[in-house]
Design a protein around this motif. Structure first.
Motif, PDB file in Angstrom:
ATOM      1  N   GLY A   1      37.626  30.146  50.680  1.00  4.02           N
ATOM      2  CA  GLY A   1      36.408  30.452  50.473  1.00  4.02           C
ATOM      3  C   GLY A   1      35.922  31.247  49.390  1.00  4.02           C
ATOM      4  N   ASP A   2      35.106  31.910  49.351  1.00  8.05           N
ATOM      5  CA  ASP A   2      34.391  32.398  47.853  1.00  8.05           C
ATOM      6  C   ASP A   2      35.224  33.704  47.640  1.00  8.05           C
ATOM      7  N   PHE A   3      35.158  33.907  46.265  1.00 11.48           N
ATOM      8  CA  PHE A   3      35.933  35.158  45.953  1.00 11.48           C
ATOM      9  C   PHE A   3      34.991  36.324  46.009  1.00 11.48           C
ATOM     10  N   LYS A   4      35.435  37.418  46.319  1.00 11.34           N
ATOM     11  CA  LYS A   4      34.647  38.777  46.660  1.00 11.34           C
ATOM     12  C   LYS A   4      34.886  39.841  45.153  1.00 11.34           C
ATOM     13  N   ASN A   5      35.968  39.774  44.511  1.00 11.53           N
ATOM     14  CA  ASN A   5      36.219  40.593  43.595  1.00 11.53           C
ATOM     15  C   ASN A   5      37.305  40.441  42.797  1.00 11.53           C
ATOM     16  N   ILE A   6      37.540  41.150  41.755  1.00  9.46           N
ATOM     17  CA  ILE A   6      38.543  40.624  40.869  1.00  9.46           C
ATOM     18  C   ILE A   6      39.985  40.632  41.529  1.00  9.46           C
ATOM     19  N   GLU A   7      40.135  41.558  42.553  1.00  5.54           N
ATOM     20  CA  GLU A   7      41.485  41.518  43.348  1.00  5.54           C
ATOM     21  C   GLU A   7      41.623  40.130  44.050  1.00  5.54           C
ATOM     22  N   ASP A   8      40.856  39.635  44.434  1.00  9.31           N
ATOM     23  CA  ASP A   8      40.990  38.275  45.098  1.00  9.31           C
ATOM     24  C   ASP A   8      41.648  37.214  43.973  1.00  9.31           C
ATOM     25  N   LEU A   9      40.862  37.424  42.700  1.00 13.98           N
ATOM     26  CA  LEU A   9      41.382  36.490  41.858  1.00 13.98           C
ATOM     27  C   LEU A   9      42.808  36.746  41.326  1.00 13.98           C
ATOM     28  N   ALA A  10      43.151  38.086  41.339  1.00 18.37           N
ATOM     29  CA  ALA A  10      44.525  38.424  40.831  1.00 18.37           C
ATOM     30  C   ALA A  10      45.656  37.843  41.743  1.00 18.37           C
ATOM     31  N   LYS A  11      45.192  37.447  42.925  1.00 23.14           N
ATOM     32  CA  LYS A  11      46.343  36.946  43.849  1.00 23.14           C
ATOM     33  C   LYS A  11      46.716  35.500  43.645  1.00 23.14           C
ATOM     34  N   ILE A  12      46.217  34.968  42.448  1.00 21.20           N
ATOM     35  CA  ILE A  12      46.539  33.698  42.126  1.00 21.20           C
ATOM     36  C   ILE A  12      47.862  33.835  41.104  1.00 21.20           C
ATOM     37  N   LYS A  13      48.630  32.722  41.353  1.00 15.97           N
ATOM     38  CA  LYS A  13      49.769  32.766  40.471  1.00 15.97           C
ATOM     39  C   LYS A  13      49.324  32.449  38.956  1.00 15.97           C
ATOM     40  N   ASP A  14      50.101  33.344  38.419  1.00 19.42           N
ATOM     41  CA  ASP A  14      49.882  33.251  36.646  1.00 19.42           C
ATOM     42  C   ASP A  14      48.583  33.794  36.280  1.00 19.42           C
ATOM     43  N   PHE A  15      47.881  34.665  37.120  1.00 13.24           N
ATOM     44  CA  PHE A  15      46.535  35.200  36.718  1.00 13.24           C
ATOM     45  C   PHE A  15      46.835  36.235  35.683  1.00 13.24           C
ATOM     46  N   PRO A  16      46.377  36.618  34.811  1.00 12.33           N
ATOM     47  CA  PRO A  16      46.867  37.754  33.673  1.00 12.33           C
ATOM     48  C   PRO A  16      46.171  38.838  34.217  1.00 12.33           C
ATOM     49  N   VAL A  17      47.092  39.464  34.950  1.00 13.14           N
ATOM     50  CA  VAL A  17      46.524  40.891  35.773  1.00 13.14           C
ATOM     51  C   VAL A  17      46.232  41.997  34.620  1.00 13.14           C
ATOM     52  N   GLU A  18      47.105  41.853  33.553  1.00 17.61           N
ATOM     53  CA  GLU A  18      47.110  43.075  32.397  1.00 17.61           C
ATOM     54  C   GLU A  18      45.687  42.893  31.835  1.00 17.61           C
ATOM     55  N   LYS A  19      44.929  41.879  31.950  1.00 16.17           N
ATOM     56  CA  LYS A  19      43.654  41.594  31.525  1.00 16.17           C
ATOM     57  C   LYS A  19      42.563  41.674  32.462  1.00 16.17           C
ATOM     58  N   ALA A  20      42.734  42.143  33.742  1.00 15.90           N
ATOM     59  CA  ALA A  20      41.901  42.025  34.888  1.00 15.90           C
ATOM     60  C   ALA A  20      40.716  42.718  34.573  1.00 15.90           C
ATOM     61  N   LYS A  21      40.777  43.967  33.806  1.00 17.70           N
ATOM     62  CA  LYS A  21      39.521  44.705  33.736  1.00 17.70           C
ATOM     63  C   LYS A  21      38.520  44.070  32.707  1.00 17.70           C
ATOM     64  N   ILE A  22      39.154  43.574  31.926  1.00 14.84           N
ATOM     65  CA  ILE A  22      38.360  42.914  30.695  1.00 14.84           C
ATOM     66  C   ILE A  22      37.704  41.847  31.223  1.00 14.84           C
ATOM     67  N   ILE A  23      38.396  40.869  32.015  1.00 15.12           N
ATOM     68  CA  ILE A  23      38.037  39.597  32.623  1.00 15.12           C
ATOM     69  C   ILE A  23      36.854  39.860  33.673  1.00 15.12           C
ATOM     70  N   SER A  24      37.107  40.878  34.437  1.00 13.83           N
ATOM     71  CA  SER A  24      36.006  40.891  35.526  1.00 13.83           C
ATOM     72  C   SER A  24      34.544  41.434  34.990  1.00 13.83           C
ATOM     73  N   LEU A  25      34.649  41.777  33.562  1.00 13.43           N
ATOM     74  CA  LEU A  25      33.482  42.099  32.968  1.00 13.43           C
ATOM     75  C   LEU A  25      32.552  40.697  32.517  1.00 13.43           C
ATOM     76  N   TYR A  26      33.497  39.740  32.408  1.00 13.89           N
ATOM     77  CA  TYR A  26      32.718  38.590  32.296  1.00 13.89           C
ATOM     78  C   TYR A  26      32.378  37.632  33.378  1.00 13.89           C
ATOM     79  N   LEU A  27      32.806  38.207  34.418  1.00 15.16           N
ATOM     80  CA  LEU A  27      32.497  37.124  35.672  1.00 15.16           C
ATOM     81  C   LEU A  27      31.506  37.623  36.580  1.00 15.16           C
ATOM     82  N   GLU A  28      30.830  37.149  37.698  1.00 11.64           N
ATOM     83  CA  GLU A  28      30.056  37.398  38.673  1.00 11.64           C
ATOM     84  C   GLU A  28      30.382  36.699  39.998  1.00 11.64           C
ATOM     85  N   TYR A  29      30.066  37.151  41.241  1.00  9.33           N
ATOM     86  CA  TYR A  29      30.351  36.425  42.413  1.00  9.33           C
ATOM     87  C   TYR A  29      29.293  36.379  43.137  1.00  9.33           C
TER      88      TYR A  29
END
Length: 296
Positions: free
Chosen positions: A268-296
């Motif tokens: 189903g749909d992603f609700k926040n950046i924490e959901d995306l961070a669960k995916i393998k190989d997601f660059p968690v160290e860039k999560a704060k920056i990436i989240s500013l480019y996304l919307e849900y």
């Protein structure tokens, strides 16, 4: 030459023919002996020696693995600890945020004690990471600075510190960037090119991603520029974007974009950046920056 003369030269007696025949037999026998015999020297096997050699080989392999896996330790200035660096050092999110908030005020920690006072890290963690700290030379040799008396200050006139306007990095021109000490034409073009690729900068931490910028230059950039996210920024709707759109985002590769689409279709749909961070190989160290480019 007549046939009779040739026959005279090739005529052998019975004993001569027997001798020649025996000579051929001996030659053929020696040839067969040479080709069929094994002349390799067999070494007497010593079980204890073989056991010792096997153990020695194992020791050498384990020693090589240990040497190859030995971590390389680099000293660093604790004023420039990022979210990911702090996480790797064992700092909590609150401790990292305290340091970042302190730095946003354009302040610097100049000692181990001041670092603990600002961040609130425990003594055990401080003892573990403080040997890796490297402060500027002028901080280490502060005691060597000559102290002036009030009369000296009265006699000596100091130039007034020039005030400068802090500009928006997203509005900066090449001329604005070249004014920064350490930035030439090449680096200024590289910064503007990176801004064009990203659409805009959302954090000054993105300066660390630009190749060729030294910590000193990044510090100067932070002193002269700030980030104002433009209202025209087109954010990516991670729940509706296609595989092609996601793979074109600089922080996502094709493989990660494909995993995002697969995860989205199964869970189903992603609700926040924490959901995306669960995916393998997601660059968690860039999560704060990436989240500013996304919307849900």
């Amino acid at each position: 030459m007549s046939f009779n003369l040739l026959k005279m030269y090739l005529h052998f007696t019975k004993y001569q023919r027997t001798g020649i025949f025996l000579l051929f037999v001996i030659i053929i026998g020696l040839q067969l002996f040479y080709w069929l015999s094994d002349f390799t020297i067999s070494e007497t096997k010593n079980p204890e020696k073989e056991k010792w050699l096997a153990l020695q080989s194992q020791f050498d392999n384990e020693k090589m693995v240990v040497e190859n896996n030995k971590p390389v330790v680099f000293l660093f200035n604790p004023n420039f600890i990022s979210d990911y660096k702090g996480y790797k050092l064992g700092m909590s999110v609150e401790e990292i945020d305290r340091l970042l908030a302190f730095r946003k005020e354009n302040k610097y920690v100049n000692s181990v004690e001041e670092f603990q006072k600002v961040t609130g890290v425990s003594d055990s963690l401080l003892n573990k990471i403080s040997p890796l700290f490297k402060f500027p030379d002028w901080v280490q040799h502060k005691k060597e600075i000559k102290l002036y008396s009030n009369n000296d200050y009265a006699k000596k006139e100091f130039p007034k510190k020039e005030k400068f306007e802090i500009l928006d990095i997203n509005q900066a021109t090449q001329e604005d960037l070249i004014k920064i000490y350490g930035i030439g034409e090449g680096l200024s073009i590289r910064i503007l090119k990176q801004k064009e690729i990203m659409g805009c900068f959302v954090s000054m931490d993105q300066m660390n991603d630009i190749w060729g910028l030294s910590p000193e230059v990044i510090k100067e950039l932070n002193n002269h520029f700030k980030v104002i996210i433009p209202s025209t920024l087109k954010r990516i709707n991670v729940n509706e974007a296609s595989l092609k759109e996601l793979s074109q985002f600089p922080y996502f590769k094709y493989v990660l974009a494909k995993q995002i689409v697969t995860y989205r279709s199964m869970n189903g749909d992603f609700k926040n950046i924490e959901d995306l961070a669960k995916i393998k190989d997601f660059p968690v160290e860039k999560a704060k920056i990436i989240s500013l480019y996304l919307e849900y």
